[in-house]
Write a protein that holds these residues in place. Structure first.
Motif, PDB file in Angstrom:
ATOM      1  N   ALA A   1     103.977  76.111  66.418  1.00 12.72           N
ATOM      2  CA  ALA A   1     104.597  74.832  66.069  1.00 12.72           C
ATOM      3  C   ALA A   1     104.272  73.780  67.128  1.00 12.72           C
ATOM      4  O   ALA A   1     103.950  72.630  66.802  1.00 12.72           O
ATOM      5  CB  ALA A   1     106.103  74.991  65.923  1.00 12.72           C
ATOM      6  N   ALA A   2     104.336  74.182  68.406  1.00  7.91           N
ATOM      7  CA  ALA A   2     104.030  73.253  69.491  1.00  7.91           C
ATOM      8  C   ALA A   2     102.567  72.833  69.443  1.00  7.91           C
ATOM      9  O   ALA A   2     102.232  71.672  69.708  1.00  7.91           O
ATOM     10  CB  ALA A   2     104.361  73.881  70.836  1.00  7.91           C
ATOM     11  N   THR A   3     101.686  73.759  69.090  1.00  8.18           N
ATOM     12  CA  THR A   3     100.268  73.443  68.990  1.00  8.18           C
ATOM     13  C   THR A   3     100.026  72.417  67.892  1.00  8.18           C
ATOM     14  O   THR A   3      99.277  71.454  68.078  1.00  8.18           O
ATOM     15  CB  THR A   3      99.451  74.720  68.724  1.00  8.18           C
ATOM     16  OG1 THR A   3      99.680  75.633  69.797  1.00  8.18           O
ATOM     17  CG2 THR A   3      97.972  74.422  68.598  1.00  8.18           C
ATOM     18  N   GLU A   4     100.676  72.607  66.742  1.00  8.70           N
ATOM     19  CA  GLU A   4     100.535  71.641  65.647  1.00  8.70           C
ATOM     20  C   GLU A   4     101.056  70.272  66.053  1.00  8.70           C
ATOM     21  O   GLU A   4     100.432  69.249  65.774  1.00  8.70           O
ATOM     22  CB  GLU A   4     101.294  72.122  64.407  1.00  8.70           C
ATOM     23  CG  GLU A   4     100.629  73.252  63.670  1.00  8.70           C
ATOM     24  CD  GLU A   4     101.400  73.626  62.409  1.00  8.70           C
ATOM     25  OE1 GLU A   4     101.739  72.701  61.633  1.00  8.70           O
ATOM     26  OE2 GLU A   4     101.657  74.819  62.207  1.00  8.70           O
ATOM     27  N   ALA A   5     102.207  70.251  66.720  1.00  6.86           N
ATOM     28  CA  ALA A   5     102.802  68.987  67.159  1.00  6.86           C
ATOM     29  C   ALA A   5     101.912  68.297  68.193  1.00  6.86           C
ATOM     30  O   ALA A   5     101.691  67.088  68.121  1.00  6.86           O
ATOM     31  CB  ALA A   5     104.193  69.228  67.725  1.00  6.86           C
ATOM     32  N   ALA A   6     101.395  69.065  69.146  1.00  7.52           N
ATOM     33  CA  ALA A   6     100.523  68.496  70.176  1.00  7.52           C
ATOM     34  C   ALA A   6      99.242  67.957  69.557  1.00  7.52           C
ATOM     35  O   ALA A   6      98.767  66.876  69.930  1.00  7.52           O
ATOM     36  CB  ALA A   6     100.198  69.551  71.227  1.00  7.52           C
ATOM     37  N   ARG A   7      98.698  68.682  68.604  1.00  5.26           N
ATOM     38  CA  ARG A   7      97.483  68.215  67.930  1.00  5.26           C
ATOM     39  C   ARG A   7      97.743  66.870  67.260  1.00  5.26           C
ATOM     40  O   ARG A   7      96.937  65.942  67.367  1.00  5.26           O
ATOM     41  CB  ARG A   7      97.024  69.247  66.903  1.00  5.26           C
ATOM     42  CG  ARG A   7      95.670  68.937  66.301  1.00  5.26           C
ATOM     43  CD  ARG A   7      95.165  70.044  65.390  1.00  5.26           C
ATOM     44  NE  ARG A   7      94.875  71.250  66.161  1.00  5.26           N
ATOM     45  CZ  ARG A   7      95.420  72.448  65.926  1.00  5.26           C
ATOM     46  NH1 ARG A   7      96.274  72.610  64.933  1.00  5.26           N
ATOM     47  NH2 ARG A   7      95.112  73.477  66.661  1.00  5.26           N
ATOM     48  N   ALA A   8      98.891  66.740  66.599  1.00  6.22           N
ATOM     49  CA  ALA A   8      99.237  65.477  65.938  1.00  6.22           C
ATOM     50  C   ALA A   8      99.427  64.364  66.970  1.00  6.22           C
ATOM     51  O   ALA A   8      98.952  63.245  66.782  1.00  6.22           O
ATOM     52  CB  ALA A   8     100.497  65.646  65.108  1.00  6.22           C
ATOM     53  N   LEU A   9     100.106  64.679  68.066  1.00  9.93           N
ATOM     54  CA  LEU A   9     100.380  63.664  69.082  1.00  9.93           C
ATOM     55  C   LEU A   9      99.102  63.215  69.779  1.00  9.93           C
ATOM     56  O   LEU A   9      98.860  62.026  69.950  1.00  9.93           O
ATOM     57  CB  LEU A   9     101.381  64.187  70.111  1.00  9.93           C
ATOM     58  CG  LEU A   9     101.820  63.194  71.188  1.00  9.93           C
ATOM     59  CD1 LEU A   9     102.477  61.968  70.565  1.00  9.93           C
ATOM     60  CD2 LEU A   9     102.773  63.860  72.155  1.00  9.93           C
ATOM     61  N   PHE A  10      98.249  64.150  70.180  1.00  7.80           N
ATOM     62  CA  PHE A  10      97.064  63.782  70.940  1.00  7.80           C
ATOM     63  C   PHE A  10      95.954  63.200  70.073  1.00  7.80           C
ATOM     64  O   PHE A  10      95.045  62.567  70.594  1.00  7.80           O
ATOM     65  CB  PHE A  10      96.560  64.966  71.756  1.00  7.80           C
ATOM     66  CG  PHE A  10      97.518  65.335  72.852  1.00  7.80           C
ATOM     67  CD1 PHE A  10      97.900  64.407  73.799  1.00  7.80           C
ATOM     68  CD2 PHE A  10      98.063  66.602  72.920  1.00  7.80           C
ATOM     69  CE1 PHE A  10      98.795  64.726  74.805  1.00  7.80           C
ATOM     70  CE2 PHE A  10      98.962  66.939  73.921  1.00  7.80           C
ATOM     71  CZ  PHE A  10      99.322  66.000  74.869  1.00  7.80           C
ATOM     72  N   SER A  11      96.035  63.408  68.767  1.00  7.72           N
ATOM     73  CA  SER A  11      95.035  62.783  67.903  1.00  7.72           C
ATOM     74  C   SER A  11      95.564  61.490  67.317  1.00  7.72           C
ATOM     75  O   SER A  11      94.874  60.805  66.569  1.00  7.72           O
ATOM     76  CB  SER A  11      94.632  63.731  66.777  1.00  7.72           C
ATOM     77  OG  SER A  11      95.720  63.941  65.896  1.00  7.72           O
TER      78      SER A  11
END
Length: 163
Positions: free
Chosen positions: A124-134
């Protein structure tokens, strides 16, 4: 008097069906209220310099002309007066903070949705980070825009803004 002015400003906004609101309180007071409500992300956007109220007629005319010329030439608007640069810098910072808040809310929502769908914390954190950093604010590279708006000593805009 400021409270009355805010009340008068709210009525036309409501009649027009707009969500925007006028708040007569200082940014510090609005930030404290947001923290009391537990809205830490909103409080972050209120931790900024207030916008300068007036440019004055001559500077305003010069800035409008510069904005029209930039639009006509297909270039970025560059303020032509010191006061215009200050106003533009504060507006850029406020806009970027709003974009950042939007990205953070989106990332939080993605994390929560993934957790509700039984994803692991890491997934879940990976998905959230991907959304935030992109995240790209308003159709352009957010990181580059952020760097331009927050240049200078102590993170203040190069336009000479100080706290």
């Amino acid at each position: 008097m400021r409270g009355l002015w805010a009340q008068m400003g709210i009525m036309p906004l409501e009649r027009a069906g707009l969500e925007a609101r006028v708040d007569h309180r200082s940014l510090e007071d609005q930030r404290a209220a947001a923290l009391e409500r537990g809205e830490e992300l909103v409080a972050m956007t209120l931790d900024r310099d207030p916008e300068i109220g007036k440019l004055g007629p001559a500077a305003n005319a010069m800035e409008r002309k510069a904005r029209r010329m930039a639009e006509h030439n297909g270039t970025d608007y560059t303020p032509v007066t010191q006061r215009g640069a200050q106003v533009h810098g504060v507006r850029q910072q406020r806009s970027l903070m709003a974009d950042l808040l939007s990205g953070m809310v989106q990332a939080r929502n993605i994390y929560m949705a993934a957790r509700e769908a039984d994803a692991s914390r890491l997934s879940a954190a990976t998905e959230a980070a991907r959304a935030l950093f992109s995240f790209r604010g308003r159709g352009h590279d957010f990181a580059a825009s952020f760097s331009r708006a927050y240049q200078g000593e102590g993170g203040r805009a190069a336009a000479g803004l100080g706290r």
